[in-house]
Design a protein around this motif. Structure first.
Motif, PDB file in Angstrom:
ATOM      1  N   TRP A  96      22.023   6.866   0.922  1.00  0.00           N
ATOM      2  CA  TRP A  96      21.236   5.672   1.148  1.00  0.00           C
ATOM      3  C   TRP A  96      21.981   4.732   2.100  1.00  0.00           C
ATOM      4  O   TRP A  96      23.201   4.737   2.181  1.00  0.00           O
ATOM      5  CB  TRP A  96      20.801   4.995  -0.138  1.00  0.00           C
ATOM      6  CG  TRP A  96      21.878   4.479  -1.033  1.00  0.00           C
ATOM      7  CD1 TRP A  96      22.418   3.230  -1.016  1.00  0.00           C
ATOM      8  CD2 TRP A  96      22.531   5.181  -2.089  1.00  0.00           C
ATOM      9  NE1 TRP A  96      23.359   3.115  -1.985  1.00  0.00           N
ATOM     10  CE2 TRP A  96      23.466   4.298  -2.663  1.00  0.00           C
ATOM     11  CE3 TRP A  96      22.430   6.468  -2.612  1.00  0.00           C
ATOM     12  CZ2 TRP A  96      24.283   4.668  -3.730  1.00  0.00           C
ATOM     13  CZ3 TRP A  96      23.243   6.822  -3.650  1.00  0.00           C
ATOM     14  CH2 TRP A  96      24.144   5.927  -4.201  1.00  0.00           C
ATOM     15  N   ASN A  97      21.210   3.953   2.825  1.00  0.00           N
ATOM     16  CA  ASN A  97      21.740   3.014   3.806  1.00  0.00           C
ATOM     17  C   ASN A  97      22.533   3.728   4.907  1.00  0.00           C
ATOM     18  O   ASN A  97      23.602   3.291   5.318  1.00  0.00           O
ATOM     19  CB  ASN A  97      22.597   1.938   3.135  1.00  0.00           C
ATOM     20  CG  ASN A  97      22.342   0.575   3.718  1.00  0.00           C
ATOM     21  OD1 ASN A  97      21.299   0.331   4.310  1.00  0.00           O
ATOM     22  ND2 ASN A  97      23.291  -0.320   3.558  1.00  0.00           N
ATOM     23  N   THR A  98      22.016   4.874   5.337  1.00  0.00           N
ATOM     24  CA  THR A  98      22.597   5.639   6.446  1.00  0.00           C
ATOM     25  C   THR A  98      21.499   5.849   7.488  1.00  0.00           C
ATOM     26  O   THR A  98      20.387   5.356   7.330  1.00  0.00           O
ATOM     27  CB  THR A  98      23.104   7.021   5.977  1.00  0.00           C
ATOM     28  OG1 THR A  98      21.985   7.798   5.545  1.00  0.00           O
ATOM     29  CG2 THR A  98      24.128   6.902   4.850  1.00  0.00           C
ATOM     30  N   ASP A  99      21.807   6.624   8.523  1.00  0.00           N
ATOM     31  CA  ASP A  99      20.817   6.957   9.546  1.00  0.00           C
ATOM     32  C   ASP A  99      20.100   8.276   9.249  1.00  0.00           C
ATOM     33  O   ASP A  99      19.402   8.815  10.104  1.00  0.00           O
ATOM     34  CB  ASP A  99      21.481   7.012  10.922  1.00  0.00           C
ATOM     35  CG  ASP A  99      21.951   5.641  11.378  1.00  0.00           C
ATOM     36  OD1 ASP A  99      21.295   4.641  11.019  1.00  0.00           O
ATOM     37  OD2 ASP A  99      22.970   5.567  12.087  1.00  0.00           O
ATOM     38  N   VAL A 100      20.267   8.791   8.047  1.00  0.00           N
ATOM     39  CA  VAL A 100      19.592  10.019   7.640  1.00  0.00           C
ATOM     40  C   VAL A 100      18.102   9.719   7.455  1.00  0.00           C
ATOM     41  O   VAL A 100      17.735   8.726   6.848  1.00  0.00           O
ATOM     42  CB  VAL A 100      20.206  10.561   6.337  1.00  0.00           C
ATOM     43  CG1 VAL A 100      19.372  11.687   5.758  1.00  0.00           C
ATOM     44  CG2 VAL A 100      21.641  11.018   6.583  1.00  0.00           C
TER      45      VAL A 100
END
Length: 123
Positions: free
Chosen positions: A84-88
């Motif tokens: 979570w809170n990534t660019d995934v």
């Protein structure tokens, strides 16, 4: 050495970077690794390839993207992944779930897990 006895490492909220991860390959029995809120990127995930026993990986609040998920797919014992809170993206998670249906992937608002065989599980 002591590296063989360490099963869990928490580097969250530290200044660890991609180059620092190279030393992790010494921890052959590592089962849990928390890299949340670090400057680790897709490039740094290459250093994790020898962690054959890794079951839990937390990448919350890093710059990891879908490209990094391809490296994560190679961690055959990984059972829980937090991104979570990534660019995934959802597309990236769905692609990883199709390769690794037993892997539980959390992205903050949706979980992908084995009971769904790669489909979305809404909370």
């Amino acid at each position: 050495g002591i590296e063989e006895k360490i099963l869990k490492i928490d580097l969250s909220r530290t200044k660890v970077s991609d180059t620092d991860l190279v030393g992790l390959s010494l921890f052959k029995n590592l089962r849990s690794l928390n890299l949340s809120r670090t400057s680790v990127s897709n490039q740094g995930l290459r250093a994790l390839k020898d962690l054959k026993n890794l079951e839990y990986l937390n990448l919350h609040d890093t710059s990891i993207s879908d490209a990094g998920l391809e490296r994560i797919a190679q961690l055959s014992n990984l059972r829980q992944l937090y991104v979570w809170n990534t660019d995934v993206t959802r597309k990236g998670i769905a692609a990883l779930s199709s390769k690794r249906p037993e892997l539980r992937i959390e992205n903050g608002d949706t979980a992908f897990s084995s009971p769904s065989r790669g489909r979305l599980v809404n909370r």
